[in-house]
Motif scaffolding. Structure first.
Motif: not given
Length: 204
Positions: A162, A165, A179-180, A183, A186-187, A190
């Protein structure tokens, strides 16, 4: 092409997803799974055929598909390194068979590996599942500790992603792609945390 999840496969001549130990050479998760299965036996001894059947029919078979060639390769390797002992059992009228026993060094190595949470999200799918299964069967208290520490590792990883990003970067194609990737990671992290929260050990 299918999105259906398939167990990790260990095939002869191919060794993937090695699991690091705190010292010594890297070992595959399947090696620790074998140590754990031997540790579970009430008599302290188990035959290679029974180990193979445990992978084919037991819960571990939903995580790892261990071909017989690799199974016996790993058993020889573990015996050579002093983590198990193997002896020939003579049988009247039937082929002799090997009996395998966990050594004190093997038990110590197994418990050390089980106690250590994995460090990356992608390792949840294979190594962590093997650790969790073995922890639940060797000592449920280890499973609670493992899940607690794994949640902490994943929370730290999610916070770091996080922060990455949120850090301003130059506006170019490489940055956008990077960045993709972040993400996605990170997804996934989580999602791993959400799954860990559903485990019974998370409620203890």
């Amino acid at each position: 092409m299918t999105d259906e999840w398939q167990p990790h496969t260990e095939t002869e001549g191919v060794e993937t997803s090695p699991a690091p130990s705190r010292k010594g050479p890297e070992r595959a998760a399947a090696e620790y799974a074998l140590l754990g299965l031997i540790a579970q036996t009430g008599s302290g001894e188990i035959h290679g055929y029974d180990l193979s059947r445990s992978f084919a029919e037991g819960a571990l078979g939903r995580i790892i598909r261990l071909e017989s060639g690799m199974l016996y390769h790993y058993l020889k390797k573990l015996a050579r390194d002093g983590y198990i002992t193997s002896r020939i059992e003579r049988q009247s009228g039937r082929p002799d068979r090997q009996v395998h026993t966990l050594t004190a060094d093997g038990d110590a190595l197994l418990r050390m590996w089980i106690a250590a949470p994995v460090r990356s999200t992608r390792e949840i799918r294979l190594e962590f599942l093997v650790k969790l299964y073995l922890a639940q069967t060797v000592d449920p208290r280890h499973a609670v500790t493992l899940v607690t520490e794994q949640r902490s590792v994943m929370r730290t990883r999610a916070a770091r992603l996080t922060e990455q990003l949120a850090t301003p970067q130059p506006a170019d194609a490489d940055t956008s792609f990077g960045e993709s990737v972040l993400r996605l990671r990170l997804t996934q992290t989580r999602a791993a945390l959400d799954w860990l929260d559903t485990l019974p050990e998370s409620r203890n």
